[in-house]
Design a protein around this motif. Sequence first.
Motif, PDB file in Angstrom:
ATOM      1  N   GLU A  89       0.835  -1.201   0.000  1.00 37.97           N
ATOM      2  CA  GLU A  89       0.000   0.000   0.000  1.00 37.97           C
ATOM      3  C   GLU A  89       0.874   1.257   0.000  1.00 37.97           C
ATOM      4  N   LYS A  90       1.942   1.235   0.772  1.00 36.84           N
ATOM      5  CA  LYS A  90       2.866   2.369   0.810  1.00 36.84           C
ATOM      6  C   LYS A  90       3.564   2.554  -0.541  1.00 36.84           C
ATOM      7  N   ASN A  92       2.347   1.623  -3.470  1.00 32.26           N
ATOM      8  CA  ASN A  92       1.337   2.145  -4.388  1.00 32.26           C
ATOM      9  C   ASN A  92       1.078   3.632  -4.145  1.00 32.26           C
ATOM     10  N   ASP A  93       1.091   4.045  -2.886  1.00 31.34           N
ATOM     11  CA  ASP A  93       0.939   5.467  -2.566  1.00 31.34           C
ATOM     12  C   ASP A  93       2.088   6.279  -3.156  1.00 31.34           C
ATOM     13  N   ASN A  96       1.534   6.572  -6.874  1.00 34.87           N
ATOM     14  CA  ASN A  96       0.466   7.536  -7.119  1.00 34.87           C
ATOM     15  C   ASN A  96       0.985   8.963  -6.966  1.00 34.87           C
ATOM     16  N   LEU A  97       1.744   9.209  -5.914  1.00 34.26           N
ATOM     17  CA  LEU A  97       2.323  10.540  -5.692  1.00 34.26           C
ATOM     18  C   LEU A  97       3.192  10.945  -6.873  1.00 34.26           C
ATOM     19  N   SER A 123      -3.240  14.781   2.194  1.00 33.25           N
ATOM     20  CA  SER A 123      -3.048  13.466   1.602  1.00 33.25           C
ATOM     21  C   SER A 123      -3.561  13.534   0.172  1.00 33.25           C
ATOM     22  N   ASN A 126      -5.820  10.095  -5.448  1.00 34.41           N
ATOM     23  CA  ASN A 126      -5.204   9.294  -6.506  1.00 34.41           C
ATOM     24  C   ASN A 126      -5.253  10.057  -7.824  1.00 34.41           C
TER      25      ASN A 126
END
Length: 176
Positions: A89-90, A92-93, A96-97, A123, A126
Motif C-alpha cells: 500500500e505504501k 502504491n501510494d 500515485n504521488l 493526503s 489518486n
Amino acid sequence: MIISWILHSISKEIAEIVMFRDTIDAIWKDLSNRFNHSNGPHMFQLRELATALKQRNQDINTYFTRLKVLWDEFAEFHPTAVCTYGAMEKLNDFYNLDQVLQFLTGLNDSYQPIRAQILLIDSLPNISKVFSMVIQEKRQHTLSTTTIYAIAAATSTSTTQPPRSKKPRPFCTHCK
C-alpha cells in the motif's frame, strides 16, 4: 508431449536449435539465454518520455491519456507482489504521488490555481481524482468565461441601442 507442443509453438529455425535437448528445462534455459534481454533501455525510454511530456497545445484529455499509456506500459515491467503487512500500500501510494506530481508538472500555466489547490491537500488523492478535479476546474473556468462574455455582450448591446421612448400608459376615457 510438452516438448512437442513447445517445438510446434516456435518458429522452424528456432525449433531446429533446441529440438535435440533432452528435457523441457534444457529447452527453456536455452530459449531464455537466447531471447531474454534486459528491459532496462526500454524502461529508461518510457520514463524519459513520461518525464518530458508536457501538455502544451494538447487538450487535457489527450495529455492525460498519453501519460497514462506510458505509465501503464512502465508498470508492466514492475514485479507485482502481494503483501499483507501494508508495504505494498505504501509503495502504491508512492507511485500515485509520483504520477500526480508528474501530471501536475506537465500542465500548462493556466492550470496554476488548481495545481496549487491540489498540492495543498494533506493526503493527495489518486491520479484519477486529480484528473477529475482538473477537468472540473476547466469546465468551471469555461462556464465562468462564457458567462462573463454573455454579460459583457448584453451590456454592450444595451448601451449602443438608442434609449426607448416611454409610451404613455393606457388611459381609459370612460372611467379615467
